[in-house]
Design a protein around this motif. Structure first.
Motif, PDB file in Angstrom:
ATOM      1  N   ARG A   1      34.613  63.758  29.403  1.00 20.78           N
ATOM      2  CA  ARG A   1      35.149  64.376  28.185  1.00 20.78           C
ATOM      3  C   ARG A   1      36.009  63.385  27.433  1.00 20.78           C
ATOM      4  O   ARG A   1      36.564  62.439  28.028  1.00 20.78           O
TER       5      ARG A   1
ATOM      6  N   SER B   1      35.416  60.904  25.455  1.00 22.05           N
ATOM      7  CA  SER B   1      34.977  59.543  25.791  1.00 22.05           C
ATOM      8  C   SER B   1      35.765  58.502  25.013  1.00 22.05           C
ATOM      9  O   SER B   1      36.035  58.664  23.808  1.00 22.05           O
TER      10      SER B   1
ATOM     11  N   SER C   1      27.184  62.842  28.993  1.00 20.95           N
ATOM     12  CA  SER C   1      26.565  63.534  30.113  1.00 20.95           C
ATOM     13  C   SER C   1      25.579  62.610  30.813  1.00 20.95           C
ATOM     14  O   SER C   1      24.633  62.118  30.185  1.00 20.95           O
TER      15      SER C   1
ATOM     16  N   ASP D   1      31.144  72.552  40.551  1.00 22.25           N
ATOM     17  CA  ASP D   1      31.824  71.553  39.737  1.00 22.25           C
ATOM     18  C   ASP D   1      33.065  71.037  40.448  1.00 22.25           C
ATOM     19  O   ASP D   1      33.737  71.760  41.184  1.00 22.25           O
TER      20      ASP D   1
ATOM     21  N   LEU E   1      30.065  64.458  33.785  1.00 23.18           N
ATOM     22  CA  LEU E   1      30.479  64.665  32.403  1.00 23.18           C
ATOM     23  C   LEU E   1      31.778  63.902  32.168  1.00 23.18           C
ATOM     24  O   LEU E   1      32.698  63.974  32.984  1.00 23.18           O
TER      25      LEU E   1
ATOM     26  N   ASN F   1      23.056  62.004  34.226  1.00 25.69           N
ATOM     27  CA  ASN F   1      22.322  62.785  35.203  1.00 25.69           C
ATOM     28  C   ASN F   1      21.680  61.929  36.278  1.00 25.69           C
ATOM     29  O   ASN F   1      21.364  60.758  36.053  1.00 25.69           O
TER      30      ASN F   1
ATOM     31  N   SER G   1      25.340  65.537  38.321  1.00 27.69           N
ATOM     32  CA  SER G   1      25.637  65.018  36.989  1.00 27.69           C
ATOM     33  C   SER G   1      27.110  64.657  36.879  1.00 27.69           C
ATOM     34  O   SER G   1      27.940  65.063  37.706  1.00 27.69           O
TER      35      SER G   1
ATOM     36  N   ILE H   1      31.590  64.174  24.393  1.00 26.14           N
ATOM     37  CA  ILE H   1      31.295  64.335  25.817  1.00 26.14           C
ATOM     38  C   ILE H   1      30.047  63.515  26.159  1.00 26.14           C
ATOM     39  O   ILE H   1      29.016  63.636  25.510  1.00 26.14           O
TER      40      ILE H   1
END
Lengths: 116, 109
Positions: B77, B79, B20, B55, B75, B22, B73, B18
């Motif tokens: 998943r 990747s 992340s 979300d 995310l 920001n 942010s 994952i």
């Protein structure tokens, strides 16, 4: 292809020359934006139009830059007396500005300018 | 203070992990938030937009918005190497779009 188009895709010019770029937005979009992007930076706002009206212009934009959208469709961005610092990717984006604060903009492929 | 701040990275994650990303913003009146992906030499491509706190999921991507803390942010998943790109956060306080400088992501096979 119904996306945003820009022409030319690449432009090499000599310092002091004038250049003009064209942007054709997505047909039903009433807002059109111009940005400049240099390496390692995010797109920097230059100006935007709602239909044919130029509603906002960046304070960073010198008077050598001018943009038009005469009929509320395509737009042109002209840079007069180019300088080496003008070398950048010039991006055009369009959006449907019906819902304030909820417009989504889509970018064209950009015009990469190199001033020698 | 910049309108939009992002960690420039680079951020490296192994394939399948994952990622992340920001972003923080300064204008509390901001109403809409966007994530764009930009491959080297190409123009930004819209990935997701979010308007409300919480979300929002779209496939492998989840955008998270917290207006009280002024951060958003992204995310990613599972990747993939094809996700390797610069990710730009953009914010619209109502009159124009402000972009961060982007976070460079590398997914290692």
């Amino acid at each position: 292809d119904t996306g945003v188009s820009q022409d030319p895709r690449h432009k090499i010019t000599k310092r002091g020359q004038n250049v003009t770029f064209r942007c054709d937005p997505i047909s039903e979009h009433n807002r059109l934006y111009w940005y400049r992007q240099t390496l390692g930076q995010g797109p920097e706002f230059l100006t935007y139009f709602q239909n044919e009206a130029q509603l906002e212009k960046s304070r960073l934009l010198s008077d050598r830059f001018s943009a038009e959208r005469p009929k509320g469709s395509f737009s042109t961005l002209e840079i007069q007396r180019t300088e080496q610092g003008d070398s950048a990717m010039y991006l055009c984006a369009s959006s449907h500005g019906e819902w304030a604060g909820q417009e989504t903009q889509y970018f064209g492929p950009g015009t990469r300018l190199l001033v020698l | 203070q910049k309108e939009v701040e992002q960690n420039s990275g680079p951020l490296s994650v192994p394939e399948g992990a994952i990622a992340s990303l920001n972003c923080t913003y300064s204008d509390r009146g901001s109403q809409s938030f966007f994530w764009y992906r930009q491959y080297s030499g190409k123009s930004p491509e819209l990935i997701m937009f979010i308007y409300s706190n919480g979300d929002k999921e779209d496939g492998r991507f989840t955008a998270q918005l917290n207006k009280a803390s002024q951060y958003v942010s992204l995310l990613i998943r599972d990747s993939q190497p094809s996700d390797s790109a610069t990710y730009l956060c953009a914010v619209n306080p109502g009159n124009q779009f402000y972009f961060g400088t982007g976070t460079s992501l590398t997914v290692i096979p």
